[in-house]
Write a protein that holds these residues in place. Structure first.
Motif, mmCIF file in Angstrom:
data_model
loop_
_atom_site.group_PDB
_atom_site.id
_atom_site.type_symbol
_atom_site.label_atom_id
_atom_site.label_comp_id
_atom_site.label_asym_id
_atom_site.label_seq_id
_atom_site.Cartn_x
_atom_site.Cartn_y
_atom_site.Cartn_z
ATOM 1 N N MET A 125 -27.462 -17.167 -18.169
ATOM 2 C CA MET A 125 -26.390 -16.309 -17.674
ATOM 3 C C MET A 125 -25.321 -16.104 -18.741
ATOM 4 O O MET A 125 -24.759 -15.005 -18.872
ATOM 5 C CB MET A 125 -25.767 -16.913 -16.414
ATOM 6 C CG MET A 125 -26.707 -16.969 -15.219
ATOM 7 S SD MET A 125 -27.380 -15.346 -14.786
ATOM 8 C CE MET A 125 -25.875 -14.472 -14.366
ATOM 9 N N GLY A 126 -25.042 -17.147 -19.520
ATOM 10 C CA GLY A 126 -24.077 -17.014 -20.605
ATOM 11 C C GLY A 126 -24.514 -15.979 -21.624
ATOM 12 O O GLY A 126 -23.710 -15.155 -22.082
ATOM 13 N N LEU A 127 -25.802 -15.980 -21.964
ATOM 14 C CA LEU A 127 -26.330 -15.027 -22.941
ATOM 15 C C LEU A 127 -26.324 -13.607 -22.383
ATOM 16 O O LEU A 127 -25.979 -12.656 -23.084
ATOM 17 C CB LEU A 127 -27.745 -15.426 -23.354
ATOM 18 C CG LEU A 127 -27.885 -16.710 -24.172
ATOM 19 C CD1 LEU A 127 -29.352 -17.055 -24.386
ATOM 20 C CD2 LEU A 127 -27.174 -16.582 -25.512
ATOM 21 N N ILE A 128 -26.715 -13.462 -21.121
ATOM 22 C CA ILE A 128 -26.764 -12.133 -20.503
ATOM 23 C C ILE A 128 -25.364 -11.521 -20.432
ATOM 24 O O ILE A 128 -25.189 -10.302 -20.597
ATOM 25 C CB ILE A 128 -27.396 -12.215 -19.096
ATOM 26 C CG1 ILE A 128 -28.888 -12.550 -19.218
ATOM 27 C CG2 ILE A 128 -27.216 -10.903 -18.342
ATOM 28 C CD1 ILE A 128 -29.579 -12.761 -17.888
ATOM 29 N N ILE A 129 -24.361 -12.351 -20.183
ATOM 30 C CA ILE A 129 -22.980 -11.862 -20.140
ATOM 31 C C ILE A 129 -22.455 -11.599 -21.548
ATOM 32 O O ILE A 129 -21.760 -10.612 -21.806
ATOM 33 C CB ILE A 129 -22.079 -12.872 -19.410
ATOM 34 C CG1 ILE A 129 -22.478 -12.958 -17.942
ATOM 35 C CG2 ILE A 129 -20.602 -12.482 -19.543
ATOM 36 C CD1 ILE A 129 -21.781 -14.065 -17.176
ATOM 37 N N PHE B 128 -43.596 -16.403 -16.203
ATOM 38 C CA PHE B 128 -44.164 -15.312 -15.406
ATOM 39 C C PHE B 128 -43.244 -14.093 -15.422
ATOM 40 O O PHE B 128 -43.695 -12.956 -15.588
ATOM 41 C CB PHE B 128 -44.411 -15.778 -13.970
ATOM 42 C CG PHE B 128 -44.842 -14.671 -13.051
ATOM 43 C CD1 PHE B 128 -46.153 -14.206 -13.080
ATOM 44 C CD2 PHE B 128 -43.947 -14.094 -12.158
ATOM 45 C CE1 PHE B 128 -46.564 -13.176 -12.235
ATOM 46 C CE2 PHE B 128 -44.337 -13.070 -11.316
ATOM 47 C CZ PHE B 128 -45.654 -12.607 -11.355
ATOM 48 N N ILE B 129 -41.931 -14.330 -15.244
ATOM 49 C CA ILE B 129 -40.966 -13.230 -15.252
ATOM 50 C C ILE B 129 -40.926 -12.572 -16.628
ATOM 51 O O ILE B 129 -40.864 -11.338 -16.746
ATOM 52 C CB ILE B 129 -39.575 -13.740 -14.854
ATOM 53 C CG1 ILE B 129 -39.588 -14.200 -13.386
ATOM 54 C CG2 ILE B 129 -38.513 -12.658 -15.053
ATOM 55 C CD1 ILE B 129 -38.311 -14.860 -12.928
ATOM 56 N N ASN B 130 -40.975 -13.383 -17.698
ATOM 57 C CA ASN B 130 -40.976 -12.820 -19.049
ATOM 58 C C ASN B 130 -42.204 -11.952 -19.300
ATOM 59 O O ASN B 130 -42.110 -10.881 -19.898
ATOM 60 C CB ASN B 130 -40.919 -13.938 -20.087
ATOM 61 C CG ASN B 130 -39.524 -14.523 -20.241
ATOM 62 O OD1 ASN B 130 -38.617 -14.164 -19.508
ATOM 63 N ND2 ASN B 130 -39.352 -15.418 -21.190
ATOM 64 N N ILE B 131 -43.355 -12.430 -18.838
ATOM 65 C CA ILE B 131 -44.587 -11.637 -18.972
ATOM 66 C C ILE B 131 -44.464 -10.341 -18.183
ATOM 67 O O ILE B 131 -44.892 -9.271 -18.639
ATOM 68 C CB ILE B 131 -45.805 -12.455 -18.499
ATOM 69 C CG1 ILE B 131 -46.070 -13.617 -19.465
ATOM 70 C CG2 ILE B 131 -47.039 -11.564 -18.411
ATOM 71 C CD1 ILE B 131 -47.148 -14.563 -18.995
ATOM 72 N N LEU B 132 -43.853 -10.424 -17.011
ATOM 73 C CA LEU B 132 -43.645 -9.227 -16.194
ATOM 74 C C LEU B 132 -42.749 -8.235 -16.918
ATOM 75 O O LEU B 132 -43.027 -7.023 -16.921
ATOM 76 C CB LEU B 132 -43.025 -9.624 -14.853
ATOM 77 C CG LEU B 132 -42.820 -8.484 -13.838
ATOM 78 C CD1 LEU B 132 -44.160 -7.860 -13.461
ATOM 79 C CD2 LEU B 132 -42.116 -9.020 -12.594
ATOM 80 N N PHE B 133 -41.688 -8.725 -17.554
ATOM 81 C CA PHE B 133 -40.818 -7.851 -18.343
ATOM 82 C C PHE B 133 -41.609 -7.152 -19.443
ATOM 83 O O PHE B 133 -41.452 -5.941 -19.671
ATOM 84 C CB PHE B 133 -39.685 -8.660 -18.972
ATOM 85 C CG PHE B 133 -38.609 -9.076 -18.009
ATOM 86 C CD1 PHE B 133 -38.439 -8.427 -16.800
ATOM 87 C CD2 PHE B 133 -37.764 -10.136 -18.313
ATOM 88 C CE1 PHE B 133 -37.449 -8.806 -15.913
ATOM 89 C CE2 PHE B 133 -36.769 -10.523 -17.426
ATOM 90 C CZ PHE B 133 -36.611 -9.859 -16.229
ATOM 91 N N ILE B 134 -42.443 -7.915 -20.137
ATOM 92 C CA ILE B 134 -43.224 -7.359 -21.242
ATOM 93 C C ILE B 134 -44.189 -6.285 -20.737
ATOM 94 O O ILE B 134 -44.330 -5.214 -21.348
ATOM 95 C CB ILE B 134 -43.985 -8.483 -21.976
ATOM 96 C CG1 ILE B 134 -42.987 -9.373 -22.726
ATOM 97 C CG2 ILE B 134 -45.015 -7.910 -22.942
ATOM 98 C CD1 ILE B 134 -43.613 -10.605 -23.348
ATOM 99 N N LEU B 135 -44.851 -6.552 -19.617
ATOM 100 C CA LEU B 135 -45.787 -5.574 -19.056
ATOM 101 C C LEU B 135 -45.059 -4.310 -18.609
ATOM 102 O O LEU B 135 -45.565 -3.193 -18.781
ATOM 103 C CB LEU B 135 -46.540 -6.193 -17.876
ATOM 104 C CG LEU B 135 -47.538 -7.306 -18.229
ATOM 105 C CD1 LEU B 135 -48.147 -7.902 -16.963
ATOM 106 C CD2 LEU B 135 -48.636 -6.779 -19.143
ATOM 107 N N PHE C 12 -32.849 -8.572 -21.139
ATOM 108 C CA PHE C 12 -33.172 -9.754 -20.343
ATOM 109 C C PHE C 12 -34.246 -10.600 -21.022
ATOM 110 O O PHE C 12 -34.196 -11.837 -20.961
ATOM 111 C CB PHE C 12 -33.638 -9.324 -18.948
ATOM 112 C CG PHE C 12 -32.514 -8.965 -18.020
ATOM 113 C CD1 PHE C 12 -31.788 -9.945 -17.365
ATOM 114 C CD2 PHE C 12 -32.167 -7.637 -17.807
ATOM 115 C CE1 PHE C 12 -30.739 -9.616 -16.520
ATOM 116 C CE2 PHE C 12 -31.115 -7.303 -16.964
ATOM 117 C CZ PHE C 12 -30.405 -8.296 -16.313
ATOM 118 N N LEU C 13 -35.208 -9.954 -21.671
ATOM 119 C CA LEU C 13 -36.249 -10.698 -22.376
ATOM 120 C C LEU C 13 -35.667 -11.468 -23.553
ATOM 121 O O LEU C 13 -36.041 -12.621 -23.795
ATOM 122 C CB LEU C 13 -37.336 -9.733 -22.860
ATOM 123 C CG LEU C 13 -38.525 -10.390 -23.572
ATOM 124 C CD1 LEU C 13 -39.280 -11.296 -22.606
ATOM 125 C CD2 LEU C 13 -39.464 -9.324 -24.136
#
Length: 221
Positions: free
Chosen positions: A103-107, A20-27, A71-72
């Motif tokens: 979190m590891g990837l985002i950092i 859901f969060i990923n879809i929100l990012f895309i939108l 983030f996506l």
């Protein structure tokens, strides 16, 4: 609607939230710049995309569009590993394992990016490297969008899972091909900087993934 069923899985709730969060990012990305977003989806006309968007505004990685892309990318890669981990040495079972990897990837991504920029600037080849970094980020964003779609279909459709696993592998192979397409022309035109390019590829493109593996995956085994 009967064809779309939620697979019985204790992990379904938090996985659904991630999707859901990923879809929100895309939108949100589409809402911020619909033309740029649709251009990202065209696999066969990326040269037109780079010709149109590889300028100062899009090179600002702190723009909303690029932050959402970051983030996506991190979320889709973590979900992809989670999805295929059953075939690997270590299988993810819990949400906190996914969160740790995410979190590891985002950092990792910002640290690696700004470290590369700093060293390239000190060595005097930041200008020719900047387009390569932007293309790499763009292809990663493109991969993340398609990867999110494939993972959603894999989890919520009745089609065989193995079919979507092959699609995931195909997307990663396509990304590898895209990397070769942007790296080899750069190598041809900057042979005198060969040492720094090898340093860039080995130290900053490959080594961080070993750190992610040992810190976020190996420690959970």
């Amino acid at each position: 609607m009967e064809d779309w069923i939620l697979k019985p899985d204790l992990r379904a709730d938090w996985i659904s939230l991630v999707f859901f969060i990923n879809i929100l990012f895309i939108l949100l990305m589409y809402r911020l710049d619909s033309r740029r977003f649709l251009g990202l989806l065209n696999l066969f006309k990326m040269h037109q995309y780079f010709g149109k968007y590889a300028h100062e505004k899009e090179l600002n990685y702190l723009s909303y569009f690029n932050i959402l892309s970051l983030f996506l990318i991190a979320s889709s890669l973590a979900m992809a590993y989670f999805s295929i981990s059953e075939y690997l040495l270590h299988t993810f079972h819990f949400g906190f394992e996914f969160l740790l990897l995410l979190m590891g990837l985002i950092i990792l991504f910002p640290i690696r990016f700004y470290t590369i920029q700093f060293i390239a600037k000190q060595l005097g080849f930041l200008a020719p490297l900047t387009p390569l970094l932007y293309k790499n980020f763009t292809y990663a964003t493109q991969l993340a969008i398609y990867l999110t779609a494939v993972l959603i279909f894999k989890n919520y459709s009745i089609f065989p899972i193995i079919f979507f696993d092959f699609l995931i592998i195909f997307l990663f192979l396509l990304w590898v091909y895209q990397q070769f397409r942007i790296i080899f022309p750069f190598l041809k035109t900057h042979l005198r900087d060969g040492f720094y390019i090898i340093l860039y590829l080995c130290t900053f493109k490959i080594a961080p993934w070993f750190w992610i593996y040992f810190l976020c995956i190996e420690t959970q085994m």
